[in-house]
Structure formats: C-alpha cells, structure tokens
Design a protein around this motif. Structure first.
Motif, PDB file in Angstrom:
ATOM      1  N   VAL A 105     -18.073  53.007  -6.409  1.00  0.00           N
ATOM      2  CA  VAL A 105     -19.163  52.285  -5.752  1.00  0.00           C
ATOM      3  C   VAL A 105     -19.295  52.687  -4.281  1.00  0.00           C
ATOM      4  O   VAL A 105     -20.408  52.749  -3.745  1.00  0.00           O
ATOM      5  N   ASP A 106     -18.183  52.965  -3.619  1.00  0.00           N
ATOM      6  CA  ASP A 106     -18.242  53.360  -2.205  1.00  0.00           C
ATOM      7  C   ASP A 106     -19.077  54.625  -2.014  1.00  0.00           C
ATOM      8  O   ASP A 106     -19.873  54.717  -1.079  1.00  0.00           O
ATOM      9  N   ARG A 107     -18.894  55.586  -2.900  1.00  0.00           N
ATOM     10  CA  ARG A 107     -19.670  56.836  -2.794  1.00  0.00           C
ATOM     11  C   ARG A 107     -21.138  56.571  -3.089  1.00  0.00           C
ATOM     12  O   ARG A 107     -22.033  57.146  -2.451  1.00  0.00           O
ATOM     13  N   ALA A 108     -21.389  55.692  -4.057  1.00  0.00           N
ATOM     14  CA  ALA A 108     -22.777  55.337  -4.378  1.00  0.00           C
ATOM     15  C   ALA A 108     -23.441  54.686  -3.172  1.00  0.00           C
ATOM     16  O   ALA A 108     -24.599  54.991  -2.834  1.00  0.00           O
ATOM     17  N   ILE A 109     -22.715  53.790  -2.500  1.00  0.00           N
ATOM     18  CA  ILE A 109     -23.263  53.121  -1.312  1.00  0.00           C
ATOM     19  C   ILE A 109     -23.602  54.141  -0.233  1.00  0.00           C
ATOM     20  O   ILE A 109     -24.678  54.084   0.387  1.00  0.00           O
ATOM     21  N   ARG A 110     -22.707  55.109   0.013  1.00  0.00           N
ATOM     22  CA  ARG A 110     -22.962  56.121   1.054  1.00  0.00           C
ATOM     23  C   ARG A 110     -24.198  56.945   0.721  1.00  0.00           C
ATOM     24  O   ARG A 110     -25.012  57.240   1.608  1.00  0.00           O
ATOM     25  N   TYR A 137     -23.979  46.846  -3.861  1.00  0.00           N
ATOM     26  CA  TYR A 137     -23.286  45.726  -3.225  1.00  0.00           C
ATOM     27  C   TYR A 137     -22.948  44.644  -4.254  1.00  0.00           C
ATOM     28  O   TYR A 137     -21.874  44.032  -4.199  1.00  0.00           O
ATOM     29  N   LEU A 138     -23.873  44.427  -5.182  1.00  0.00           N
ATOM     30  CA  LEU A 138     -23.638  43.410  -6.213  1.00  0.00           C
ATOM     31  C   LEU A 138     -22.442  43.784  -7.079  1.00  0.00           C
ATOM     32  O   LEU A 138     -21.583  42.945  -7.379  1.00  0.00           O
ATOM     33  N   LYS A 139     -22.374  45.057  -7.466  1.00  0.00           N
ATOM     34  CA  LYS A 139     -21.281  45.519  -8.318  1.00  0.00           C
ATOM     35  C   LYS A 139     -19.941  45.502  -7.580  1.00  0.00           C
ATOM     36  O   LYS A 139     -18.892  45.328  -8.204  1.00  0.00           O
ATOM     37  N   SER A 140     -19.989  45.684  -6.276  1.00  0.00           N
ATOM     38  CA  SER A 140     -18.747  45.726  -5.503  1.00  0.00           C
ATOM     39  C   SER A 140     -18.316  44.340  -5.031  1.00  0.00           C
ATOM     40  O   SER A 140     -17.291  44.213  -4.355  1.00  0.00           O
ATOM     41  N   LEU A 143     -21.654  40.049  -2.219  1.00  0.00           N
ATOM     42  CA  LEU A 143     -22.823  39.285  -2.650  1.00  0.00           C
ATOM     43  C   LEU A 143     -23.758  38.951  -1.482  1.00  0.00           C
ATOM     44  O   LEU A 143     -24.983  38.920  -1.662  1.00  0.00           O
ATOM     45  N   ASP A 144     -23.215  38.691  -0.298  1.00  0.00           N
ATOM     46  CA  ASP A 144     -24.072  38.367   0.849  1.00  0.00           C
ATOM     47  C   ASP A 144     -24.977  39.546   1.210  1.00  0.00           C
ATOM     48  O   ASP A 144     -26.174  39.365   1.473  1.00  0.00           O
ATOM     49  N   ARG A 145     -24.394  40.752   1.226  1.00  0.00           N
ATOM     50  CA  ARG A 145     -25.198  41.938   1.535  1.00  0.00           C
ATOM     51  C   ARG A 145     -26.230  42.199   0.442  1.00  0.00           C
ATOM     52  O   ARG A 145     -27.379  42.553   0.730  1.00  0.00           O
ATOM     53  N   ALA A 146     -25.803  42.033  -0.817  1.00  0.00           N
ATOM     54  CA  ALA A 146     -26.732  42.240  -1.935  1.00  0.00           C
ATOM     55  C   ALA A 146     -27.889  41.251  -1.839  1.00  0.00           C
ATOM     56  O   ALA A 146     -29.064  41.626  -2.009  1.00  0.00           O
ATOM     57  N   LEU A 170     -27.408  37.224  -9.491  1.00  0.00           N
ATOM     58  CA  LEU A 170     -26.558  36.950  -8.332  1.00  0.00           C
ATOM     59  C   LEU A 170     -26.349  35.440  -8.168  1.00  0.00           C
ATOM     60  O   LEU A 170     -25.216  34.974  -7.988  1.00  0.00           O
ATOM     61  N   TYR A 171     -27.447  34.665  -8.211  1.00  0.00           N
ATOM     62  CA  TYR A 171     -27.317  33.219  -8.041  1.00  0.00           C
ATOM     63  C   TYR A 171     -26.606  32.582  -9.233  1.00  0.00           C
ATOM     64  O   TYR A 171     -25.924  31.561  -9.080  1.00  0.00           O
ATOM     65  N   GLU A 172     -26.759  33.190 -10.393  1.00  0.00           N
ATOM     66  CA  GLU A 172     -26.009  32.731 -11.564  1.00  0.00           C
ATOM     67  C   GLU A 172     -24.512  32.926 -11.326  1.00  0.00           C
ATOM     68  O   GLU A 172     -23.697  32.046 -11.643  1.00  0.00           O
TER      69      GLU A 172
END
Length: 414
Positions: A105-110, A137-140, A143-146, A170-172
């Motif tokens: 996920v870190d590489r995906a974010i970059r 962000y959701l997968k990692s 949640l606040d950033r997502a 997310l809210y679920e």
C-alpha cells in the motif's frame, strides 16, 4: 504472477513509442522533408529508432521476468518505463492498484500522490487519482485521511458513485450508522442500485445501541425506520418483537415473531427460541404447542419439533415426549439433535450394560454433531454455529442463514 502485468507491459511500451513519435512530430513540424537525403531528419530518425528499440527491448525483458515468475522485477521495470504525463495517467493508476492488491500500500500511495502532484491533469484524471489515493488510505487503515479525500470528492460533485460506496463502507467500519445510512441513500440515488436491505441493517445496529442504553422508546422508533426501509428484514421483525416484549406488550411481540416466522422459515430456529422464551416468561407455556401446530411447519421443521419436545418436557408431559421422540426415529431425515434427546432419556431410565450402550451412542453422536455447522453464508460459503447479521467472511449483510434442516441446535441456547 500478476495477470495485469501482461497487459501493463505492452501498454508501457506503446506509451513509450507514442511519446517518442510525438517528440519526432514536434521536431519536424514546419519543415519539408526531402527524399533520399542525409538531412538532420535522417539523423533524428535514427535516434528515434534507437529509442523505440530500447522500449521494445525493455518490454521483452519485462515479459521474460513474467515468464520466469519474477513479478517484482517486472513491476519495477514497468515503473521505470512509464513517465507520468497526461497520456500515461491511466497506466499509473492501474499500476498503483496493482501494488495495493499485492499488499504494498505504501508504494501505491506514493504512485497516486505523484500523479496528483502533476499540474497538467484534467479534472477527471485528478478525481480518479484522488479516489485511488482514498482507497489506498482506506486499505491501510488511515481512515481520517481516506474520509477527508472522499468527502472532498463528494463535495466537488464528481458524480462518481464509487465515492459514496467507499464512504458508506468507511462509516460502516467506524460504526457511524447514521452517516452510513446517509451515504447508502446517496449511493442508491446516484447509481440506482438498491440499498434498502443494507440500510435496514444499519438501523438495526442503531436499535441494538439504543437497547444497550435502555432507550426503549428510541429503539422502537428506530426499528420502525428499519422496517420502513425493508419490510422483509427478519432481523428487524425479531427486534420489534423483543422491544414489544420488553415494554410488556406480549400480544404485539407474538405478532412480530409470527410475521418473521411466516416471512422466512429458514430462520425458524431463532424465531421459535424467542417465542418459546416469551411464552415461558408470560406463564403461557401450555399454549405454546398449539401455536407451533398452527403457525410453524411442524412436519418439515426440525426446530419446531425440537421446541415441542422441550416444551412438553418442561410441562411434565412424558407421554407426549415419548410419542414425539418415537415419531422422530421413524423419519427418513430425523434430526440428530432430537435423537440425542432420545438417547439421553433412555440413558436416564435404564441401568447396567444397556445404560452404558446408550451413553456410548450419545458420545458417538456428540462427536458427529461437533463437526457440523448450523449456518452458512449464501454469498461466500462461510459457516458457523452463530447467526451473524454481517458475514465475517465477505462482509455481506443478511447473507448468513441457518441451513434449511440444520443438524445441530445447541447454538440456540447460546
């Protein structure tokens, strides 16, 4: 091996060729190219040809990595081959999604952050990249950033239903049920995909919160909202029965349970347990057998027969119990749990070797029953001895159901 790499490597090579040809076109615009000459165009063409060969060689190398199952090297080569510009955004978005599915996920974010940083993106491209970053962000678990990114997309009027779907999830996940209801309704409005059943379960979750806080009036009004969203929601009917019983309205409670029983016979083990408890607490247990015979599918429902036996045992009707147990033994699809009750009864009324034989048979049956599950998810096949209103396996709502004729009913007493 990642299947998408077979597609992405040729796309990368094609992108490289396209960019090289664009540079060539720009370098020759405004000039007439004479035939059979050694002009600068000829030299430039040779340079562009070498560039195209380089991309082709890289593509072949990437395919070799794939054939030798060295997908990490293939992905790294793909990253090096494709520069970010308006023509390769889609390739980078797919590449980022590929990293995310691999757990990187870190590489995906970059990658997605680098795409968003490009000033030349169109609005559609930027929104697509922001959505992918929000999913990262959701997968990692950020949640606040997502939430911040997804709400920004929702406020921008991007019109993408996926934004509402991920916000709903997310809210679920955060158990913010009222906001989850809002997002589910927006999703339903934007893409016409029904959300009634899911919304009803969200309200049911709020009902449980109200009951735990002893806010029974609010629980009652909330369960009505659940039934308004989905009149077929068995969970809501059961909750409505429990709330009526807690408020002292036994007649209304019985009505709710009866409706639940009629709407889905597969849930009869749960509904009949609630009904049996209600009749017992109201000192109406002698009336319970008549109710079962009138409203339950006694002949084909092992749960109904089980609770009949349980009721007659509590009332001391030994003749009725003996008759029901012997009748069960004559069935082709006899319930093993009811047979277990018969073995226990015979064990308690015999002595010596006969008693030991019934004890041995009981142990064999217990071993057999311990390996069977009473419930299953109709979406993913998850099995358990507990009804989960949201499947722990696939996260679907209302998909975990008791088997039509479960082998085991011990979980009913949990």
């Amino acid at each position: 091996m990642e299947p998408l790499l077979w597609l992405l490597l040729p796309v990368a090579a094609a992108s490289g060729w396209f960019m090289a040809s664009r540079k060539y076109t720009k370098s020759t615009s405004g000039f007439s190219v004479p035939k059979f000459s050694n002009s600068k165009y000829t030299k430039g063409s040779a340079k562009d040809s070498e560039s195209s060969k380089s991309y082709a060689n890289q593509c072949i190398q990437g395919l070799n990595y794939l054939l030798s199952e060295q997908s990490d090297k293939a992905i790294q080569l793909l990253v090096e081959m494709v520069d970010i510009d308006e023509d390769t955004v889609e390739t980078h978005l797919v590449l980022g999604s590929l990293f995310r599915r691999r757990g990187e996920v870190d590489r995906a974010i970059r990658i997605h952050q680098n795409v968003i940083a490009r000033p030349s993106l169109s609005v559609e491209q930027r929104n697509a990249a922001m959505l992918q970053l929000g999913i990262d962000y959701l997968k990692s678990g950020l949640l606040d950033r997502a939430e911040a990114i997804l709400l920004q997309l929702a406020d921008s009027g991007s019109g993408n239903p996926e934004v509402y779907r991920y916000l709903r999830n997310l809210y679920e996940q955060e158990k913010e049920w009222e906001t989850a209801v809002k997002m589910a309704k927006l999703l339903q409005k934007s893409c016409k995909v029904p959300q009634h059943s899911r919304i009803a379960h969200y309200y049911c979750e709020l009902v449980e919160q109200c009951v735990r806080s002893k806010k029974m009036d609010l629980a009652n009004s909330t369960v009505k909202r659940a039934l308004a969203s989905d009149p077929e929601c068995i969970r809501a009917h059961i909750q409505a029965g429990d709330i009526s019983a807690a408020q002292g309205n036994g007649k209304a409670a019985i009505k709710h349970f009866r409706v639940a029983l009629e709407k889905d016979r597969n849930f009869s083990p749960i509904v009949l347990k609630h009904l049996h408890d209600l009749f017992r607490k109201k000192d109406l247990l002698p009336q319970f057998p008549a109710f079962v015979h009138e409203y339950a599918d006694y002949r084909h429902d092992a749960a109904a027969r089980f609770f009949l036996i349980k009721t007659h045992l509590a009332l001391g009707d030994t003749e009725e119990v003996d008759e029901l147990l012997h009748e069960e033994l004559s069935r082709e699809e006899a319930s093993p749990y009811i047979i277990k009750s018969y073995l226990e009864k015979m064990r308690d009324t015999t002595k010596g070797e006969i008693q030991a034989s019934f004890e041995a048979l009981g142990r064999v049956l217990d071993s057999r029953l311990s390996s069977n599950m009473a419930c299953h998810c109709t979406h993913c096949g998850f099995e358990s001895n507990t009804v989960f209103w949201q499947c722990p396996g696939c996260q679907s709502w209302g998909s975990v159901r008791p088997y039509q004729n479960p082998l085991e009913y011990t979980w009913l007493d949990a």
